[in-house]
Motif scaffolding. Sequence first.
Motif, PDB file in Angstrom:
ATOM      1  N   GLU A 105       0.823  -1.206   0.000  1.00 42.09           N
ATOM      2  CA  GLU A 105       0.000   0.000   0.000  1.00 42.09           C
ATOM      3  C   GLU A 105       0.856   1.255   0.000  1.00 42.09           C
ATOM      4  O   GLU A 105       0.557   2.222  -0.698  1.00 42.09           O
ATOM      5  CB  GLU A 105      -0.949  -0.006   1.195  1.00 42.09           C
ATOM      6  CG  GLU A 105      -2.086  -0.995   1.066  1.00 42.09           C
ATOM      7  CD  GLU A 105      -2.906  -0.772  -0.192  1.00 42.09           C
ATOM      8  OE1 GLU A 105      -3.283   0.387  -0.494  1.00 42.09           O
ATOM      9  OE2 GLU A 105      -3.168  -1.770  -0.897  1.00 42.09           O
ATOM     10  N   LEU A 106       1.928   1.262   0.778  1.00 40.61           N
ATOM     11  CA  LEU A 106       2.811   2.425   0.806  1.00 40.61           C
ATOM     12  C   LEU A 106       3.442   2.670  -0.558  1.00 40.61           C
ATOM     13  O   LEU A 106       3.672   3.813  -0.951  1.00 40.61           O
ATOM     14  CB  LEU A 106       3.888   2.247   1.874  1.00 40.61           C
ATOM     15  CG  LEU A 106       3.398   2.297   3.320  1.00 40.61           C
ATOM     16  CD1 LEU A 106       4.504   1.882   4.269  1.00 40.61           C
ATOM     17  CD2 LEU A 106       2.854   3.660   3.664  1.00 40.61           C
ATOM     18  N   ALA A 107       3.710   1.601  -1.277  1.00 38.70           N
ATOM     19  CA  ALA A 107       4.303   1.737  -2.609  1.00 38.70           C
ATOM     20  C   ALA A 107       3.324   2.322  -3.614  1.00 38.70           C
ATOM     21  O   ALA A 107       3.720   2.957  -4.580  1.00 38.70           O
ATOM     22  CB  ALA A 107       4.803   0.373  -3.093  1.00 38.70           C
ATOM     23  N   LYS A 108       2.021   2.173  -3.375  1.00 40.76           N
ATOM     24  CA  LYS A 108       0.996   2.673  -4.297  1.00 40.76           C
ATOM     25  C   LYS A 108       0.675   4.149  -4.077  1.00 40.76           C
ATOM     26  O   LYS A 108       0.233   4.828  -4.976  1.00 40.76           O
ATOM     27  CB  LYS A 108      -0.302   1.890  -4.117  1.00 40.76           C
ATOM     28  CG  LYS A 108      -0.254   0.479  -4.610  1.00 40.76           C
ATOM     29  CD  LYS A 108      -1.594  -0.175  -4.383  1.00 40.76           C
ATOM     30  CE  LYS A 108      -1.591  -1.642  -4.721  1.00 40.76           C
ATOM     31  NZ  LYS A 108      -2.876  -2.268  -4.426  1.00 40.76           N
ATOM     32  N   ARG A 109       0.889   4.630  -2.865  1.00 39.50           N
ATOM     33  CA  ARG A 109       0.503   6.005  -2.519  1.00 39.50           C
ATOM     34  C   ARG A 109       1.471   7.020  -3.101  1.00 39.50           C
ATOM     35  O   ARG A 109       2.674   6.803  -3.091  1.00 39.50           O
ATOM     36  CB  ARG A 109       0.458   6.170  -1.009  1.00 39.50           C
ATOM     37  CG  ARG A 109      -0.618   5.349  -0.376  1.00 39.50           C
ATOM     38  CD  ARG A 109      -0.682   5.622   1.109  1.00 39.50           C
ATOM     39  NE  ARG A 109      -1.627   4.685   1.708  1.00 39.50           N
ATOM     40  CZ  ARG A 109      -1.619   4.355   2.975  1.00 39.50           C
ATOM     41  NH1 ARG A 109      -0.713   4.879   3.784  1.00 39.50           N
ATOM     42  NH2 ARG A 109      -2.497   3.525   3.457  1.00 39.50           N
TER      43      ARG A 109
END
Length: 123
Positions: A116-120
């Motif tokens: 998720e952090l990589a998508k933000r």
Amino acid sequence: MTSKKKASAVLLRPRLYIGPAIAIGPGKIDLLRAVADTRSIAAAARSLGLPYKRAWLLIDSLNAGFGRPVVDTTTGGKGGGGACLTPLGQRIVAAYDALERRLNAEAVPELELLRELAKRPAT
């Protein structure tokens, strides 16, 4: 697991240091798997994009670290040479696979957070 799934998934691929003489990680395990699949060190090296000499040095480091062969080889001749994992080599791959599965199963929340952090977008 397909390479397409690996590319989109977040996975742990551990690197293990067993004493001062043994280091095992994804590269050596993938090489052992490829030897098992192709029954050849040269073919395994080609399938992974490694020079033959590098593949042989990786296998030799495992042989030396464990004090006995992880791969059995036969020399060429009329039928050609070949290679296969020894029972020790098979057990190493099986143990690594089990460890990898266990780590990935136990780390699901952390792996999902990292995905998720990589998508933000950066804030």
